[in-house]
Design a protein around this motif. Structure first.
Motif, PDB file in Angstrom:
ATOM      1  N   ILE A 170       0.983  -1.276   0.098  1.00 46.85           N
ATOM      2  CA  ILE A 170       0.176   0.182   0.038  1.00 46.85           C
ATOM      3  C   ILE A 170       0.826   1.189   0.131  1.00 46.85           C
ATOM      4  N   LEU A 171       1.913   1.199   0.307  1.00 46.39           N
ATOM      5  CA  LEU A 171       2.889   2.114   0.406  1.00 46.39           C
ATOM      6  C   LEU A 171       3.366   2.471  -1.006  1.00 46.39           C
ATOM      7  N   HIS A 172       3.371   1.298  -1.566  1.00 48.61           N
ATOM      8  CA  HIS A 172       3.932   1.344  -3.075  1.00 48.61           C
ATOM      9  C   HIS A 172       2.695   2.008  -3.737  1.00 48.61           C
ATOM     10  N   LEU A 173       1.558   1.906  -3.628  1.00 50.81           N
ATOM     11  CA  LEU A 173       0.359   2.480  -4.416  1.00 50.81           C
ATOM     12  C   LEU A 173       0.524   4.048  -3.867  1.00 50.81           C
ATOM     13  N   ARG A 174       0.654   4.584  -2.681  1.00 54.86           N
ATOM     14  CA  ARG A 174       0.905   5.747  -2.319  1.00 54.86           C
ATOM     15  C   ARG A 174       1.784   6.555  -3.238  1.00 54.86           C
ATOM     16  N   LEU A 175       3.158   5.774  -3.109  1.00 57.24           N
ATOM     17  CA  LEU A 175       4.113   6.671  -3.744  1.00 57.24           C
ATOM     18  C   LEU A 175       3.896   6.650  -5.266  1.00 57.24           C
TER      19      LEU A 175
END
Lengths: 824, 424, 208
Positions: free
Chosen positions: A393-398
């Protein structure tokens, strides 16, 4: 765009920012306008036309999902306008002419917007007397996802999710007109770690998930809000149960955290809790076999052995593995230090230096980076972390920051992440272990030409001869280092620095990154791989840290904890996990609480568990480690007990139990209270008492402080094994938490040995060739995969893929494992 | 009485080699460009505004206003020429490109000067191999003679024109679908806002103009807006090329001032109905004429406002003429099939509605219709018109409205007869 | 080749694109600020080489533009001039819109179907001719109109149409259309559609 305008919807007035879409403004007034293609997280599309409303002064109805409000606009929805009602009714009729109306056998039945709309507004009978569009039955677009084209209303939410949000553009609209359809290319399946989201946002039953198909009707399910703890992303979920078992997990909405997405691991791995190797009753080793006993017998045995160890003065080791709820972690810390009286406590599986401890101590007491910071930051520096694999989900936010906000991203490390392909992203590839050198070079540039104020220790480190040598060893040219320095200078305090736990494999790198953040005033975030790590770190499951990041050497800090616990604490730092395990034979007892060193440390860990004279394992499963233990105490799984989980940001979220516990299992905190009782020691028995203590131990936030930064050591070149091993677990692998997850495992990436095309050419290796990778610890053979996203001289092998475990190669005593690579 | 054409855009058509730069230069070609480049861009836009030039692609939007939306100070900006002619019955843009491609290129460079575009594109319909070849050749001639490329006429203005061919999709005539297609995507229209003038090609400010529209520009610049306004009517200034086809003696493109009566075009210029038959119907604006006109509308003046006042739309000015022995229901059924095939599939009303209507019209034409079908058709089309994503959905209602309103007796005859009562 | 009326034909396997084709594709990509604009042109080149948008072509184009195959196929299946099955050497497209229908497109169609032994959407077994129905090609003044590899023949009688396809099949010389040029075979026309010229520079220079 920030100016406010006033609009009237169905006679009610509201002030909203100019540019707000009518459909969103209506939502603010709790007026629901029906829609299929509209989704707040996706760009306006305007295709389904279901949301048409009447706008005063307009001859034709307008779609609420594409029309921005303007000052004084008067909107009438289906509630007050015949025009809107008629338009919506017309669209619904059109949507149904080619719909199979197979609701009785459709998984979506009961939670289907099309069904709900039709019941509320639809015609009783169809006037369509022609031939319906027919498609052969469902297409399996991936092992997890099925597509039933006849049910599809072509809203394109799924294809837009895949291109706008996750970037896995393996599904698209094919054909045109009435034959338009969602499709994946024949030999290119829709394999995305986020695929379950398209099922959840599908407004009809066109997309269904294999694990849920035909299992239950939505209205027969009980829903409990929960938090996913499989990684440190902190996703809010809804656990849905049927007859006491988890039937489905959905993403829940939290705009600050996961927005409304979760990854497939979080969504589809729940069947693991019901698998056969689940520990369901206390086990004690008798005549070499683990046999079931009562809780009382098990506790008595543990008390007896711990008592005798204490009498002998034999050390006791306590390891956790990043999987505990915060209350359980705190209880374990309190049990280890306060009851067992040991300082040999650790939750990490990596080797670290003293500076890491200092960083953690300061980090736990100061405000850190958040998802929201990332979204608005002009520059993110990403270190030692592959978010798509380690914190999806950090990937999606980045990805969102890069694609929608025009942010920039630099990453430094031996292997480019999936984010490197996004606009504004740049990957600086360096040999593993030399990240500290690259970062020191950046810091040096920031100090010298740009005059950034840094602390004395860093300054000293910068001028040391070791820096230049490290930089040479990194293999990084001047230009990217200069570009990164310039970008950091420009972003200043608005930059965000994210460090994954793997950054600690480059000695000194975490400290340099932290000091850079301090000097710039930038937000810093530490991204561990496991969901319980942050809570365990806070709890003091660390040889040098007490709860709240207090330093064990600090008498005042120690006294604060002693006051709460009513016990005296050992005034010395303990040993780290690796040190504890390497002298396991001399331990009086080894407690493994959600820890599996036989997996995390491979052969070294397994031998250590074998060598320890008495091993107590609290676990959900009979793992490689717990099946070697003398006592196995069954613990409750994530959905089986209430608790709190803290994500990588340091944000805590409480969750409730959703399902009945397996067998006789108990929550870890209750097991520890029982053991304390058996040892004759007082211990809080209620979760709320633990929480009260934790609140008392919470420290008031302080400014982050720079730590001493030594000149990092240079990785030793090795003529015998000239390659450096890069390895970390992929999101979907052969790990404990995934075994038994069925279709989910089919999308796990196949094992491979990844190398730079230049290195491959030098070794005469072509894609797919078998390649042997040998370290001092062992060797493996796997098929070659070539990637320019890997530093020269490095070889990447996923840590734990089915049939190929790079963990077996890892040298637990070296930050970087040297390997020999050759065509097998 | 013998009516004559007013040849402005078609002035060179009769000349030998009219498509070559030699012919163009010999008859004043590129002089308007030279003049424009010596005029401030804003003044060029103003001329076009004052001339009252309206888009010839069907919508009739004022061209100068469109140019005026562009923020010139934020380059790059783009001009795109919409040469994706595909409206059934229309063939003016094709012939303009085949016979006088330099007029088009000259207009494009002038427009680009006005909006500050360093690059422009001709999005030419893929099936127009010959027209595209002529434009391509004209572009290279223009580079050779310096009317394209670096420092045109020593003005310091650089401009490149790139020819881009479509691949078979009527919807790409819709300007945002055209942009999607030009960017290498499915030709499906974009959400507005943002409008192309804000975020068009490659998300940059973009003007999209039709071939005939751009071809008017050199004449306005050369002769001034007042001269242009001498032709046509107050609200429809200038000349217009009407494509007349079907049951007429001399089908072809005829350039006349706006406001010329349909009768003049059909009976005089196109030579009247073939074989001495009588007129039954004609389309004032191609397949999307909503609705088709019957013989009683022969004296309608062909301009935007008069055709609208008479109950239909001027569209592209494609006049398909049907004699009294032709079956209008069959023609409309064919149009309906066209829209069903060319619907891009993006929005529900157009995708599902044309699919549905094509089925109803097919059975009606085949004599298997029922009386209720006429009402049903009207109901279904009412759910498409004004509710679809783009104008294609609106156009698609035209055949139904024509049949159910203007030619309802003929439709009933099909139902009663259980078949088509006409030969053709 | 697809057999008329037969079962769904098996897709022939195609060799990888020639290196010079890939080089041409790279040139096309360089024409635009965003290389993706060249996608349809690149697919025309695939068609020039393979006769249709082949799977091999989709894969190559996807790789060059850094798109997924799904994204390329999504575009390829939208446009009618991009074909799934191999085209014959000449594509004969019959317009059936009202102006052409009124002028006899129906009898033209019947004559062609009878002569070629195939219907719309099919290719003659010798691979010479693909017959298709086309939407208005905007040659209504020349109705009935038929395009041969996108060159428009006007006012065709059934007899003249049959004569034309016979010549095309036998490789004999065909007359140029009144407005346009003598049709060139499949490969050449698709290179031209891709924007690579490839035609005789004087083609199109003829009188009209």
């Amino acid at each position: 765009m920030s100016a406010e305008v006033t609009v009237t919807i169905d006679g009610r007035e509201i002030a909203v920012p100019a540019g707000t879409l009518v459909i969103r403004a209506a939502e603010m007034l709790d007026i629901y306008i029906p829609r299929f293609c509209d989704h707040p997280a996706l760009a306006p599309h305007g295709a389904c036309r279901q949301c048409m409303v009447e706008v005063e002064g307009q001859r034709k109805p307008l779609t609420a999902c594409t029309t921005p409000v303007t000052q004084g606009m008067a909107v009438r929805t289906q509630h007050t306008s015949e025009m809107a009602r008629e338009a919506q009714r017309g669209v619904l009729e059109m949507l149904l002419i080619n719909h199979p109306l197979d609701c009785p056998v459709c998984d979506k039945g009961g939670e289907c917007p099309l069904q709900d709309q039709t019941l509320a507004f639809g015609p009783g009978a169809s006037r369509f007397a022609g031939e319906k569009r027919r498609y052969p039955k469902p297409v399996r677009i991936s092992p997890l996802i099925l597509l039933d084209r006849e049910r599809c209303v072509l809203c394109a939410r799924c294809t837009r999710f895949s291109s706008e949000i996750s970037g896995d553009r393996f599904i698209a609209l094919f054909e045109r007109g009435a034959l338009q359809q969602v499709a994946a290319y024949e030999d290119e399946p829709y394999e995305s770690p986020f695929s379950g989201n398209i099922v959840q946002i599908c407004p009809v039953g066109a997309l269904t998930a294999e694990p849920f198909r035909f299992r239950a009707r939505p209205f027969d399910l009980t829903s409990t809000p929960s938090v996913c703890t499989l990684c440190a992303s902190g996703c809010r979920t809804i656990v849905q149960t049927r007859r006491g078992e988890v039937a489905r997990i959905l993403a829940s909405e939290d705009p600050e955290v996961n927005e409304e997405w979760i990854c497939d691991k979080g969504r589809f791995s729940f069947p693991r809790a019901q698998r056969p190797d689940r520990a369901t009753e206390p086990l004690v080793r008798k005549d070499g076999e683990l046999v079931a006993v009562s809780w009382a017998e098990a506790a008595a045995l543990v008390a007896e052995r711990v008592g005798s160890a204490r009498e002998r003065g034999a050390p006791i080791g306590v390891l956790s593995g990043g999987r505990l709820a915060d209350e359980d972690a705190y209880a374990l810390s309190r049990f280890a230090r306060g009851v067992l009286g040991t300082a040999d406590v650790d939750s990490r599986s990596w080797t670290a230096d003293g500076e890491e401890d200092a960083v953690f101590a300061s980090m736990l007491g100061s405000p850190g980076a958040t998802y929201s910071d990332i979204e608005v930051s002009p520059l993110v520096l990403l270190l030692g972390c592959d978010p798509r694999e380690e914190s999806p989900i950090l990937h999606l936010r980045l990805r969102k920051a890069l694609n929608r906000r025009g942010s920039a991203l630099f990453e430094v490390g031996p292997r480019a992440t999936a984010l490197a392909r996004e606009p504004g992203a740049r990957s600086i590839l360096c040999s593993p272990g030399t990240e500290a050198g690259v970062l020191l070079s950046v810091a040096w540039l920031l100090v010298n030409p740009f005059g950034l104020p840094v602390d004395d220790a860093t300054k000293e480190g910068l001028s040391s001869p070791g820096r230049a040598a490290l930089r040479d060893a990194s293999g990084v040219a001047d230009e990217p280092v200069l570009a990164l320095a310039e970008a950091l200078r420009a972003a200043g305090g608005r930059a965000v620095i994210l460090a994954g736990e793997r950054l600690s494999r480059s000695p000194g790198a975490l400290a340099v990154a932290w000091n850079l953040a301090c000097a710039l005033g930038a937000r810093f975030g530490h991204v561990p791989r496991r969901g319980g790590f942050r809570g365990e770190l806070w709890a003091g499951l660390h040889p040098r840290l007490l709860p709240g990041g207090r330093r064990v050497e600090d008498p005042a800090a120690r006294a604060e904890v002693e006051r709460v616990w009513g016990a005296s604490l050992p005034p010395v730092a303990g040993r780290c996990a690796r040190a504890i395990l390497s002298e396991a034979g001399s331990l009086g007892a080894l407690f493994l609480v959600g820890a599996d060193p036989a997996s995390d440390f491979a052969g070294f860990g397994a031998s250590a568990v074998e060598a320890a004279p008495f091993v107590v394992a609290q676990d959900l499963f009979l793992t490689e480690s717990s099946r070697r233990a003398d006592v196995v105490l069954p613990a409750r799984g994530p959905a089986e007990r209430a608790g709190t989980s803290t994500d990588w940001e340091g944000r805590a979220a409480e969750f409730e139990a959703a399902v009945a516990p397996a067998g006789l299992s108990l929550a870890d905190r209750d097991i520890l209270a029982m053991l304390s009782g058996a040892l004759g020691e007082a211990f809080p028995t209620r979760t709320r008492d633990l929480r009260a203590e934790m609140r008392v131990l919470e420290r008031s936030p302080q400014a982050p402080a720079a730590v001493g930064a030594p000149t990092p050591a240079l990785p030793e070149p090795d003529g015998l094994r000239p390659f450096s091993l890069v390895t970390y677990p992929l999101l979907l692998d052969a790990g404990t938490m995934l075994a038994g997850s069925g279709a989910l495992l089919e999308i796990a990436r196949r094992a491979c040995v990844e190398m730079h095309p230049g290195d491959a050419a030098a070794l005469g290796v072509s894609p797919g060739d078998p390649v042997r990778v040998a370290s001092a610890m062992g060797e493996i053979v796997g098929p070659a995969r070539l990637s320019a996203g890997l530093a020269r001289g490095s070889v990447f092998v996923p840590a734990n893929q089915e049939g190929l475990r790079a963990l077996a190669l890892v040298d637990p005593f070296a930050p970087v494992t040297a390997v020999r690579v050759e065509r097998a | 009485m013998k009516a004559a054409q007013t040849r402005v855009l078609t002035a060179r058509w009769g000349d030998r080699g009219s498509h070559t730069i030699a012919a163009s230069l010999a008859s004043g070609g590129y002089e308007a460009l030279r003049k424009a480049l010596a005029t401030p861009p804003a003044a060029v836009t103003e001329m076009v505004k004052v001339a009252g030039l309206r888009g010839r692609g069907g919508a009739g939007f004022p061209t100068g206003v469109k140019w005026g939306f562009i923020k010139r100070d934020e380059p790059p900006t783009y001009l795109v020429c919409n040469a994706d002619e595909g409206e059934p019955g229309t063939f003016k843009d094709r012939e303009l490109m085949e016979r006088d491609p330099h007029q088009l290129i000259e207009g494009m460079v002038i427009a680009s000067w006005a909006i500050g575009a360093a690059e422009s594109y001709v999005y030419c319909r893929g099936e127009f191999a010959f027209a595209a070849r002529r434009v391509e050749r004209a572009i290279s001639e223009a580079y050779e003679r310096g009317t394209l490329g670096r420092n045109i006429f020593g003005s310091g203005f650089d401009h490149d024109v790139i020819l881009h061919r479509g691949a078979g999709a009527y919807i790409c005539g819709e300007e945002t679908a055209l942009l999607e297609s030009l960017e290498g995507r499915r030709g499906q229209p974009r959400v507005r806002p943002p409008f192309p003038a804000q975020e068009g090609l490659y998300a940059r400010p973009t003007v999209i103009n039709n071939v005939e529209t751009i071809s008017c520009v050199p004449h306005i610049v050369a002769n001034g807006p007042e001269w242009f306004r001498k032709f046509g009517t107050e609200k429809s200034p200038g000349t217009k090329i009407f494509s007349v086809s079907g049951d007429v003696e001399r089908p072809g493109n005829y350039e006349v001032p706006f406001g010329t009566p349909a009768r003049v075009l059909i009976e005089e210029l196109a030579g009247g109905i073939t074989g001495g038959r009588k007129l039954k119907a004609y389309t004032p604006g191609g397949a999307s004429s909503t609705p088709v006109f019957g013989a009683s509308k022969l004296d309608v003046n062909m301009d935007w406002e008069s055709v609208q006042a008479a109950g239909s739309l001027l569209g592209t000015g494609a006049m398909m003429v049907f004699a009294d022995d032709a079956c209008v229901v069959r023609a409309m059924e064919r149009f309906m099939r066209f829209y069903a095939r060319e619907s891009c599939g993006k929005c529900t009303p157009c995708r599902e509605g044309t699919y549905w209507l094509a089925q109803i019209m097919r059975r009606l034409e085949a004599g298997q219709g029922r009386d209720e079908d006429l009402d049903l058709m009207m109901d279904v089309q009412a759910n498409i018109g004004g509710r679809s994503f783009c104008a294609l959905g609106d156009f698609a209602t035209a055949p139904v409205i024509s049949v159910a309103k203007e030619f309802v007796d003929e439709a009933r005859l099909h139902i009663r007869n259980k078949g088509c009562p006409f030969e053709r | 080749m697809s057999a008329p009326g037969g079962p769904s034909p098996r897709r022939p396997a195609f060799a990888p694109l020639a290196e010079e084709t890939r080089a041409a594709m790279r040139r096309l990509m360089a024409r635009y600020p965003n290389p993706r604009s060249a996608l349809m042109s690149m697919l025309y080149l695939v068609q020039a080489e393979h006769g249709c948008v082949s799977e091999a072509g989709i894969e190559e184009v996807a790789g060059m533009l850094d798109l997924t195959k799904a994204e390329v196929a999504s575009v390829a299946t939208f446009y009618t001039m991009l074909k799934r099955e191999p085209l014959g050497r000449y594509l004969v497209s019959v317009c059936t819109q009202p102006p052409c229908a009124l002028a006899g497109a129906g009898s033209l169609r019947r004559a062609l179907e009878e002569e070629l032994g195939v219907g719309f959407g099919q290719t003659t077994p010798d691979g010479a001719i693909t017959l298709e129905e086309v939407e208005c090609v905007c040659v209504c003044d020349g109705a009935p109109a038929v395009q041969v590899n996108y060159e428009s023949y006007e006012h065709l009688t059934p007899e003249a149409a049959v004569e034309l396809v016979r010549k095309l099949r036998s490789g004999g010389a065909v007359p140029p259309p009144v407005h346009g040029s003598v049709p060139v075979p499949r490969e050449a026309i698709h290179r031209e559609l891709a924007g690579l010229g490839g035609h005789d520079p004087d083609r199109g220079g003829g009188e009209s």
